[in-house]
Design an enzyme around this catalytic site. Sequence first.
Site, mmCIF file in Angstrom:
data_model
loop_
_atom_site.group_PDB
_atom_site.id
_atom_site.type_symbol
_atom_site.label_atom_id
_atom_site.label_comp_id
_atom_site.label_asym_id
_atom_site.label_seq_id
_atom_site.Cartn_x
_atom_site.Cartn_y
_atom_site.Cartn_z
ATOM 1 N N ASP A 158 0.840 -1.196 0.000
ATOM 2 C CA ASP A 158 0.000 0.000 0.000
ATOM 3 C C ASP A 158 0.875 1.246 0.000
ATOM 4 O O ASP A 158 0.565 2.241 -0.639
ATOM 5 C CB ASP A 158 -0.895 0.030 1.244
ATOM 6 N N TYR A 191 2.140 1.847 -3.387
ATOM 7 C CA TYR A 191 1.029 2.304 -4.217
ATOM 8 C C TYR A 191 0.750 3.785 -3.926
ATOM 9 O O TYR A 191 0.627 4.600 -4.828
ATOM 10 C CB TYR A 191 -0.212 1.454 -3.944
ATOM 11 N N SER A 239 -14.162 7.526 -2.717
ATOM 12 C CA SER A 239 -12.981 7.085 -2.000
ATOM 13 C C SER A 239 -12.652 8.098 -0.912
ATOM 14 O O SER A 239 -13.443 8.997 -0.649
ATOM 15 C CB SER A 239 -11.875 6.992 -3.033
ATOM 16 N N LYS A 280 -10.444 2.477 10.239
ATOM 17 C CA LYS A 280 -10.632 2.239 8.815
ATOM 18 C C LYS A 280 -10.387 0.752 8.582
ATOM 19 O O LYS A 280 -9.265 0.254 8.730
ATOM 20 C CB LYS A 280 -9.644 3.071 7.999
ATOM 21 N N ARG A 319 -17.938 -1.985 -4.796
ATOM 22 C CA ARG A 319 -17.704 -0.624 -5.246
ATOM 23 C C ARG A 319 -17.379 -0.547 -6.738
ATOM 24 O O ARG A 319 -17.780 0.378 -7.419
ATOM 25 C CB ARG A 319 -16.559 -0.015 -4.435
ATOM 26 N N GLU A 322 -18.258 -2.026 5.239
ATOM 27 C CA GLU A 322 -17.108 -2.839 4.862
ATOM 28 C C GLU A 322 -17.340 -4.297 5.234
ATOM 29 O O GLU A 322 -17.690 -4.604 6.378
ATOM 30 C CB GLU A 322 -15.883 -2.285 5.598
ATOM 31 N N LYS A 352 -14.780 11.927 10.074
ATOM 32 C CA LYS A 352 -15.850 12.493 9.244
ATOM 33 C C LYS A 352 -16.514 13.639 9.992
ATOM 34 O O LYS A 352 -16.797 13.501 11.189
ATOM 35 C CB LYS A 352 -16.915 11.428 8.959
HETATM 36 S S1 IVH Z 1 -16.232 6.340 4.990
HETATM 37 C C1 IVH Z 1 -17.057 8.838 0.692
HETATM 38 N N1 IVH Z 1 -15.479 4.762 6.921
HETATM 39 O O1 IVH Z 1 -12.009 3.040 2.827
HETATM 40 C C2 IVH Z 1 -16.434 7.603 1.242
HETATM 41 N N2 IVH Z 1 -14.722 4.251 4.733
HETATM 42 O O2 IVH Z 1 -10.094 4.497 1.223
HETATM 43 C C3 IVH Z 1 -16.695 7.495 2.721
HETATM 44 N N3 IVH Z 1 -13.358 2.233 4.594
HETATM 45 O O3 IVH Z 1 -14.061 3.327 0.024
HETATM 46 C C4 IVH Z 1 -16.095 6.264 3.251
HETATM 47 N N4 IVH Z 1 -13.437 1.717 6.722
HETATM 48 O O4 IVH Z 1 -14.247 1.203 1.479
HETATM 49 C C5 IVH Z 1 -15.401 5.006 5.593
HETATM 50 N N5 IVH Z 1 -14.924 3.439 8.728
HETATM 51 C C6 IVH Z 1 -14.852 3.684 7.426
HETATM 52 C C7 IVH Z 1 -14.140 2.845 6.552
HETATM 53 C C8 IVH Z 1 -14.101 3.177 5.200
HETATM 54 C C9 IVH Z 1 -12.990 1.353 5.534
HETATM 55 C C10 IVH Z 1 -12.994 2.119 3.171
HETATM 56 C C11 IVH Z 1 -14.125 2.375 2.220
HETATM 57 C C12 IVH Z 1 -13.643 3.491 1.331
HETATM 58 C C13 IVH Z 1 -12.178 3.364 1.480
HETATM 59 C C14 IVH Z 1 -11.460 4.633 1.130
#
Ligand code: IVH
Length: 712
Positions: free
Chosen positions: A46, A49, A95, A131, A152, A189, A305
Site C-alpha cells: 500500500d 502504491y 474514496s 478504517k 464498489r 465494509e 468524518k
Molecule cells: S467512509 C465517501 N469509513 O475506505 C467515502 N470508509 O479508502 C466514505 N473504509 O471506500 C467512506 N473503513 O471502502 C469510511 N470506517 C470507514 C471505513 C471506510 C474502511 C474504506 C471504504 C472506502 C475506502 C477509502
Amino acid sequence: MAQRKTSKAIDELTEKEAKSEHARLEAEISEHDQLYYQKDAPRISDAEYDALRRRYEEIEKRFPDLKTLTSLSMRVGAAPSGKFAKVKHAVPMLSLANAFSEDDVRDFVGRIRRFLRLSEGEPIAFSAEPKIDGLSMSLRYEKGELVSAATRGDGAVGEDVTANIRTLKAVPQRLKGRHPPSVCEVRGEVYMTKSDFLKLNARQKESGGQIFANPRNSAAGSLRQKDPKITASRPLGFFAYGWGEISDMPAKTQSGMAEWFKTCGFDTNPLMKICRSVEELIKFHVGIEERRAKLDYDIDGVVYKVDRIDWQERLGYVGRDPRWAIAHKFPAERATTVVKGITITVGRTGTLTPTAQLEPVTVGGVVVQNATLHNEDYIKGIGGDGEQIREGRDIRIGDTVIIQRAGDVIPQVVDVVIDKRPKSAKPYQFPKKCPCYLHTDIVRETTAAGEEGARARCSGEFACPFQKIEHLKLFVSRRAFDIDGLGEKQIELFFEKGWVKEPAEIFTLESRNKKIKLEDEEGFGETSVRNLFTSIRNRREIPLDRFIYALGIRHVGDTTALALARGYGSWKAFHDAALKIAKGDEEAVADMDSLDQIGDTVIEAVKTYFGESHNRGIVERLTKEVTILDAEKPRSDSKVAGKTVVFTGALEKITRDEAKTMAERLGAKVSGSVSKKTDYVIAGPGAGSKLAEAKKHGVKVLSEEEWFKLVS
Ligand code: IVH
C-alpha cells in the site's frame, strides 16, 4: 515498483517529461488497481502504491492540463471484472483522501474551517472510527427488504453480489424497526477476522485450495464466488458506516446515522468516538494504533468524518474524495528477522526481481517468509527517492533485517541491523546471467533520459522461456484476446507440452489436434475441446487496440494501446510506423510523439520491440492467423472536430466515460481543466469552479441538452 532512481523533482519536469511520466504512471497504477480490485492479488505494498499515486497527483497539480476525465484522480477502484452482473450505483461510491501526518490532519481541519467560514473558536465535531481493511459494499433496501448488494467497482458501477451477501449473518435481510425508509442504501465494509483468516488458510492448505495473502484478500475472494454456498461457508462480518440513496434521513449527524444503523440490525464499529479538535483526533489515532495488533480485524488507519450532515453536504467533494472526511493512515507494521537466501525471478518483460528468503516471522498477524528487494541497487543500499532502505546499507545473506508490511502481500526489507551482521557475510553478487536455461546476459535498463536505470533485465526478450510464458498469458488475458476456456492454467500446460510456444500457435492448435489429442488430457473432454476451438476461431477477428495490447510491448497497457489504435486507425499504419521507428526514422517518431497520451517511454518501447528480429517474426506469423479490425477514426466533419471541450458537474443522460468517448469519436479533445484554449464547457447540475473558470475566460458554456443538439 516505486523505484524511480532517476526521477526528477516535480518542479524540474519539463512539460514533455511530465506528460510521458503521467501516462506511464497512469498505466502502472491502473495495472495495480486491476490486481488489487479484480484479482484480489496486489503485487506492491500500500505504501508503494500510495507513493506512485502521490507522484501522479503532484504532476497533475503542476500540469492541470494532464487531468482529463479519464484521469485516475477522477476514478476509484477498477471497473468490474465481468464475472458478475453490473450494478450502477444510484449515488457513486467514492474514496477517501489520505493523511499521513499530524500536519495533514491540521490542514484537513483548516480547509473545512475555511470552506465553511467558521471562526477558530467554533468547534467542529468529528465522528472518528477505525478504517477497516476489507471490501466496501452497498446494500440496497426497498421497503425494508434487501434487494441488491454491490461491490464498489470503479465507483460508478459495481458487481452484483446479492446472492452471496444474503448468506452473511451480519447483513439483515430485512431492516429492523417499524417504519423503514422506502429506499435506503447502507454502505460499509465486509471483512474477515484475523483468526478466521488463519483458520481458513489452514483448511485451504489441507484441501489444496487457494491460499490467501491476508484477511482482505480472503474476504474478497470469499465474496466473489460464483457459488453462494462457498461464500456461506466463509465467516464474513460487516460494519456499516455510510449510506447512498436514502428516501428519508433518519438522523442529522454521522454518529446519529450509526445509531440508527444499529437499530436496523447492523454492526457498527464499537470504537467510534466523537472528537472536537485536532488534538482529540490525533489522540484517537494514537490510541487506536496502540490497540491495532490486539484487534481481531485488520485496519489500516482511522477515518475522520464531519459529524453534521448538513455540513457534509455543503463541503461536498473534490474529484473522487469528500472534503468532509479523510483517512489518517498508520505507518506500516514491522518485525525483525534473518535473511536466509536471495532468489531471482524473471517477469514477463524480463525484469529480474530479487526476493529475500526469510526466517519466518509474524508481522501484524501474518506469517512472512519472503520480502521483495526490488533490484540490485536496493540490495547494494544505493537509495533513490521512494526507496525505503536506509541509504548506504547493503543487504547480505545472513543479515538480521527489519521488514515492513503495510496491509499488503509483499513485505519489504527496510533496514539492516549492522551490529548483528555475521563476520562471514559477504556483499551479495547480483547474477550476470539470467536464471533461464538460455543463461543470456543480464543488462541494466536504460531510462528515457539515457541513464542507467535500476532494473536489470534478461536480454533474451521473448526467446527467454520466462518471458515467453508470461507473454502468452498476457496474450490470452481479459483485456487482450480474452479467449474463453484458455486461461493461465491452460497456457501453462500447452507451453509445458510444447504445443503453444508463441501466440500464432494458439490458432494452429486445432489443425494440429489430430496429433496432440487434447481431449485425452486430464481436465479436457470432447465438449470442452470443441468449445475451446470455437472460442479460438471466434477470436480470429480482433479490434486493433486489443491486438496492440496483446503484443506485450513494454509500457503499452490497454489505455496506451487504445491511444495508439485511435491515432493510427489501422494495423498497417501502426505497423509501418513501428518498423520505421525501429529504424530510427525521425519523422515517424515525431508523428507518434504528437499523439495524445504518448511520450518518449512508449516510443522507446516500440522501438526496442520492433527492433528485435525475434519479435518481428512472432508478429508476422501472428498476423497471418488473424484479421485485425480498424479502429474507429475520430471524425473530422463534425461540428466539434478539433475543438477542446470540458465536462463538468453531473451528466444526466450518459456517464462521463460515455460522454468522453462520444466527444472523442467526433474528433474533439476532452480536457479536464478549463483554460483560454477551451472551446466548450458542458456544465451539468453541481458544476462549480470549472464553470467559474469558463466565465472568466469567456468560454462558451453549454447544457447537456445543448451539447446533444450541437453534435446530433
Ligand atoms: S467512509 C465517501 N469509513 O475506505 C467515502 N470508509 O479508502 C466514505 N473504509 O471506500 C467512506 N473503513 O471502502 C469510511 N470506517 C470507514 C471505513 C471506510 C474502511 C474504506 C471504504 C472506502 C475506502 C477509502
